[in-house]
Scaffold this motif. Structure first.
Motif, PDB file in Angstrom:
ATOM      1  N   VAL A   1     -19.652 -51.074  -7.026  1.00 15.66           N
ATOM      2  CA  VAL A   1     -17.962 -51.106  -6.829  1.00 15.66           C
ATOM      3  C   VAL A   1     -17.203 -50.291  -7.878  1.00 15.66           C
ATOM      4  CG1 VAL A   1     -15.630 -52.781  -7.060  1.00 15.66           C
ATOM      5  CG2 VAL A   1     -18.047 -53.717  -6.192  1.00 15.66           C
ATOM      6  N   THR A   2     -16.099 -49.235  -7.363  1.00 10.05           N
ATOM      7  CA  THR A   2     -15.765 -48.528  -8.039  1.00 10.05           C
ATOM      8  C   THR A   2     -14.083 -48.602  -8.008  1.00 10.05           C
ATOM      9  OG1 THR A   2     -17.368 -46.652  -7.851  1.00 10.05           O
ATOM     10  CG2 THR A   2     -15.314 -45.996  -8.649  1.00 10.05           C
ATOM     11  N   VAL A   3     -13.471 -48.803  -9.213  1.00 12.53           N
ATOM     12  CA  VAL A   3     -11.899 -48.925  -9.063  1.00 12.53           C
ATOM     13  C   VAL A   3     -11.428 -47.970 -10.064  1.00 12.53           C
ATOM     14  CG1 VAL A   3     -11.929 -51.391  -8.893  1.00 12.53           C
ATOM     15  CG2 VAL A   3     -11.956 -50.479 -11.368  1.00 12.53           C
ATOM     16  N   ILE A   4     -10.093 -47.778  -9.847  1.00 16.86           N
ATOM     17  CA  ILE A   4      -9.261 -46.560 -10.432  1.00 16.86           C
ATOM     18  C   ILE A   4      -8.006 -47.041 -10.805  1.00 16.86           C
ATOM     19  CG2 ILE A   4      -8.344 -45.840  -8.165  1.00 16.86           C
ATOM     20  CD1 ILE A   4      -8.517 -43.011  -9.392  1.00 16.86           C
ATOM     21  N   GLY A   5      -7.768 -46.476 -12.238  1.00 18.86           N
ATOM     22  CA  GLY A   5      -6.647 -46.785 -12.867  1.00 18.86           C
ATOM     23  C   GLY A   5      -6.202 -46.052 -14.184  1.00 18.86           C
ATOM     24  N   THR A   6      -5.362 -46.314 -14.902  1.00 18.25           N
ATOM     25  CA  THR A   6      -4.939 -45.467 -16.007  1.00 18.25           C
ATOM     26  C   THR A   6      -5.371 -46.510 -17.298  1.00 18.25           C
ATOM     27  OG1 THR A   6      -3.077 -44.685 -15.120  1.00 18.25           O
ATOM     28  CG2 THR A   6      -3.252 -44.478 -17.441  1.00 18.25           C
ATOM     29  N   PRO A   7      -6.292 -46.190 -18.205  1.00 15.63           N
ATOM     30  CA  PRO A   7      -6.691 -46.876 -19.354  1.00 15.63           C
ATOM     31  C   PRO A   7      -5.440 -47.364 -20.166  1.00 15.63           C
ATOM     32  CG  PRO A   7      -7.870 -44.609 -19.303  1.00 15.63           C
ATOM     33  CD  PRO A   7      -6.695 -44.587 -18.473  1.00 15.63           C
ATOM     34  N   ILE A   8      -5.651 -48.435 -20.619  1.00 12.53           N
ATOM     35  CA  ILE A   8      -4.497 -49.202 -21.084  1.00 12.53           C
ATOM     36  C   ILE A   8      -4.214 -48.418 -22.618  1.00 12.53           C
ATOM     37  CG2 ILE A   8      -3.620 -51.422 -22.471  1.00 12.53           C
ATOM     38  CD1 ILE A   8      -5.573 -52.821 -20.130  1.00 12.53           C
ATOM     39  N   ALA A   9      -2.894 -48.024 -22.700  1.00 12.42           N
ATOM     40  CA  ALA A   9      -2.813 -47.429 -24.145  1.00 12.42           C
ATOM     41  C   ALA A   9      -1.768 -47.934 -25.007  1.00 12.42           C
ATOM     42  CB  ALA A   9      -1.926 -45.788 -23.428  1.00 12.42           C
ATOM     43  N   GLU A  10      -1.422 -49.134 -24.548  1.00 15.38           N
ATOM     44  CA  GLU A  10      -0.388 -49.853 -25.624  1.00 15.38           C
ATOM     45  C   GLU A  10      -1.126 -50.143 -26.671  1.00 15.38           C
ATOM     46  OE1 GLU A  10       0.833 -53.487 -23.463  1.00 15.38           O
ATOM     47  OE2 GLU A  10       0.959 -52.395 -21.689  1.00 15.38           O
ATOM     48  N   ASP A  11      -0.485 -49.784 -28.108  1.00 11.75           N
ATOM     49  CA  ASP A  11      -1.179 -50.027 -29.118  1.00 11.75           C
ATOM     50  C   ASP A  11      -1.165 -51.707 -29.514  1.00 11.75           C
ATOM     51  OD1 ASP A  11      -1.251 -47.362 -30.210  1.00 11.75           O
ATOM     52  OD2 ASP A  11       0.811 -47.496 -30.841  1.00 11.75           O
ATOM     53  N   GLY A  12      -2.339 -51.747 -29.996  1.00  9.54           N
ATOM     54  CA  GLY A  12      -2.625 -53.173 -30.276  1.00  9.54           C
ATOM     55  C   GLY A  12      -3.112 -54.151 -29.306  1.00  9.54           C
ATOM     56  N   ALA A  13      -3.165 -53.389 -28.029  1.00  8.84           N
ATOM     57  CA  ALA A  13      -3.515 -54.069 -26.794  1.00  8.84           C
ATOM     58  C   ALA A  13      -4.896 -54.364 -26.800  1.00  8.84           C
ATOM     59  CB  ALA A  13      -3.380 -53.404 -25.429  1.00  8.84           C
ATOM     60  N   VAL A  14      -5.306 -55.878 -26.513  1.00  7.12           N
ATOM     61  CA  VAL A  14      -6.763 -56.200 -26.674  1.00  7.12           C
ATOM     62  C   VAL A  14      -7.558 -55.391 -25.846  1.00  7.12           C
ATOM     63  CG1 VAL A  14      -8.279 -58.079 -26.090  1.00  7.12           C
ATOM     64  CG2 VAL A  14      -5.962 -58.705 -27.177  1.00  7.12           C
ATOM     65  N   LYS A  15      -7.156 -54.733 -24.607  1.00  5.19           N
ATOM     66  CA  LYS A  15      -8.201 -53.863 -23.833  1.00  5.19           C
ATOM     67  C   LYS A  15      -7.899 -52.525 -23.913  1.00  5.19           C
ATOM     68  CE  LYS A  15      -9.162 -58.299 -21.339  1.00  5.19           C
ATOM     69  NZ  LYS A  15      -9.393 -58.631 -20.331  1.00  5.19           N
ATOM     70  N   LEU A  16      -7.408 -52.080 -25.185  1.00  2.37           N
ATOM     71  CA  LEU A  16      -6.934 -50.819 -25.469  1.00  2.37           C
ATOM     72  C   LEU A  16      -7.963 -49.731 -25.013  1.00  2.37           C
ATOM     73  CD1 LEU A  16      -5.088 -48.760 -26.567  1.00  2.37           C
ATOM     74  CD2 LEU A  16      -6.289 -48.946 -28.856  1.00  2.37           C
ATOM     75  N   GLY A  17      -7.537 -48.757 -24.182  1.00  2.00           N
ATOM     76  CA  GLY A  17      -8.423 -47.790 -23.627  1.00  2.00           C
ATOM     77  C   GLY A  17      -9.324 -48.093 -22.399  1.00  2.00           C
ATOM     78  N   MET A  18      -9.305 -49.301 -22.046  1.00  2.00           N
ATOM     79  CA  MET A  18      -9.927 -49.818 -20.671  1.00  2.00           C
ATOM     80  C   MET A  18      -8.966 -49.835 -19.522  1.00  2.00           C
ATOM     81  SD  MET A  18     -11.513 -53.546 -21.746  1.00  2.00           S
ATOM     82  CE  MET A  18     -12.807 -53.435 -23.223  1.00  2.00           C
ATOM     83  N   VAL A  19      -9.494 -49.182 -18.302  1.00  2.00           N
ATOM     84  CA  VAL A  19      -9.123 -49.281 -16.994  1.00  2.00           C
ATOM     85  C   VAL A  19      -9.177 -50.820 -16.469  1.00  2.00           C
ATOM     86  CG1 VAL A  19      -9.289 -48.611 -14.396  1.00  2.00           C
ATOM     87  CG2 VAL A  19      -9.772 -46.854 -16.549  1.00  2.00           C
ATOM     88  N   MET A  20      -9.997 -51.313 -16.837  1.00  2.00           N
ATOM     89  CA  MET A  20     -10.217 -52.807 -16.450  1.00  2.00           C
ATOM     90  C   MET A  20     -11.503 -53.213 -17.301  1.00  2.00           C
ATOM     91  SD  MET A  20     -10.782 -54.486 -12.824  1.00  2.00           S
ATOM     92  CE  MET A  20     -10.550 -56.419 -12.675  1.00  2.00           C
ATOM     93  N   ASP A  21     -11.123 -54.389 -17.684  1.00  2.00           N
ATOM     94  CA  ASP A  21     -12.690 -55.036 -18.361  1.00  2.00           C
ATOM     95  C   ASP A  21     -13.886 -55.130 -17.423  1.00  2.00           C
ATOM     96  OD1 ASP A  21     -14.248 -56.996 -19.422  1.00  2.00           O
ATOM     97  OD2 ASP A  21     -12.760 -57.540 -21.084  1.00  2.00           O
ATOM     98  N   PHE A  22     -14.664 -54.614 -17.641  1.00  2.00           N
ATOM     99  CA  PHE A  22     -15.917 -54.754 -16.752  1.00  2.00           C
ATOM    100  C   PHE A  22     -16.316 -56.399 -16.593  1.00  2.00           C
ATOM    101  CE2 PHE A  22     -17.123 -50.479 -18.350  1.00  2.00           C
ATOM    102  CZ  PHE A  22     -17.329 -49.860 -16.964  1.00  2.00           C
ATOM    103  N   GLY A  23     -15.864 -57.124 -17.455  1.00  2.00           N
ATOM    104  CA  GLY A  23     -16.230 -58.562 -17.209  1.00  2.00           C
ATOM    105  C   GLY A  23     -15.148 -59.207 -16.174  1.00  2.00           C
ATOM    106  N   ASP A  24     -13.895 -58.661 -16.211  1.00  2.00           N
ATOM    107  CA  ASP A  24     -13.042 -59.149 -15.180  1.00  2.00           C
ATOM    108  C   ASP A  24     -13.418 -58.669 -13.999  1.00  2.00           C
ATOM    109  OD1 ASP A  24     -11.512 -60.316 -17.450  1.00  2.00           O
ATOM    110  OD2 ASP A  24     -10.284 -58.666 -17.501  1.00  2.00           O
TER     111      ASP A  24
END
Length: 151
Positions: free
Chosen positions: A37-60
Motif C-alpha cells: 500500500v503506497t500513499v502520497i503526501g507532504t511530510p508534516i513540517a509544523e515545528d513541535g508536531a509529534v509526527k514531524l517529518g512524516m507523511v503519515m505514521d506507518f502505525g496509522d
C-alpha cells in the motif's frame, strides 16, 4: 515542500473460487497474498508536531489497512455472491468458517479495486492513496494506481 510516497506491506491468507472460470481456479483454493500500500503526501513540517517529518505514521496506515482488508480477508474464503458455491459457503459459515460473498468475481484484479475503495475512504484528508500491488503468487500480481482511476 516535496510530496513523498511511503509504502507499507502486508500479508494474509485467503481462499477463493472463480465461478464460471474454465481453468483450475474454478475450484476452491487459497493464496498467501502480499499487499503493498503506497500513499502520497507532504511530510508534516509544523515545528513541535509529534509526527514531524512524516507523511503519515506507518502505525496509522497499518491500522487502516488491517481493519479494512487484512482482518476481514485473512483466513476467509471469498466467493462471488452469484456462484453456485453459495450452498458450500453457507455450510462453511454454519461450521464456523469465515466466508465473504462479494459483488464481484474474486480475482486479484477485482480484489485490488475493492481494497483501494476501502482504504481510500479511511485516509486522512491530506493523504491520498497512490497505488496498491496485490501479489497472489510469487510470479503474479495485480496493481491499482490512482492516476489510472480519476474520481
Amino acid at each position: 515542500m516535496a510530496r513523498v510516497r511511503i509504502t507499507k506491506e502486508f500479508t494474509f491468507e485467503t481462499g477463493h473460487a472463480l465461478y464460471g472460470y474454465d481453468g483450475k481456479c474454478r475450484n476452491v483454493h487459497g493464496h498467501s497474498y502480499h499487499l503493498s500500500v503506497t500513499v502520497i503526501g507532504t511530510p508534516i513540517a509544523e515545528d513541535g508536531a509529534v509526527k514531524l517529518g512524516m507523511v503519515m505514521d506507518f502505525g496509522d496506515l497499518k491500522k487502516v489497512v488491517r481493519e479494512e482488508v487484512v482482518d476481514r480477508f485473512d483466513h476467509a474464503t471469498i466467493f462471488n455472491r452469484n456462484t453456485p458455491h453459495v450452498e458450500l459457503a453457507r455450510t462453511l459459515e454454519r461450521e464456523g468458517h469465515r466466508v465473504i460473498l462479494a459483488d464481484y468475481q474474486p480475482t486479484s484484479e477485482n480484489m485490488v479495486v475493492d481494497f483501494a475503495h476501502r482504504i481510500s475512504k479511511r485516509l486522512p484528508e491530506h493523504i491520498r492513496l497512490h497505488s496498491l500491488r496485490l501479489r497472489e503468487t510469487g510470479t503474479a500480481y495485480a496493481e491499482w494506481f490512482a492516476s489510472d482511476n480519476p474520481d
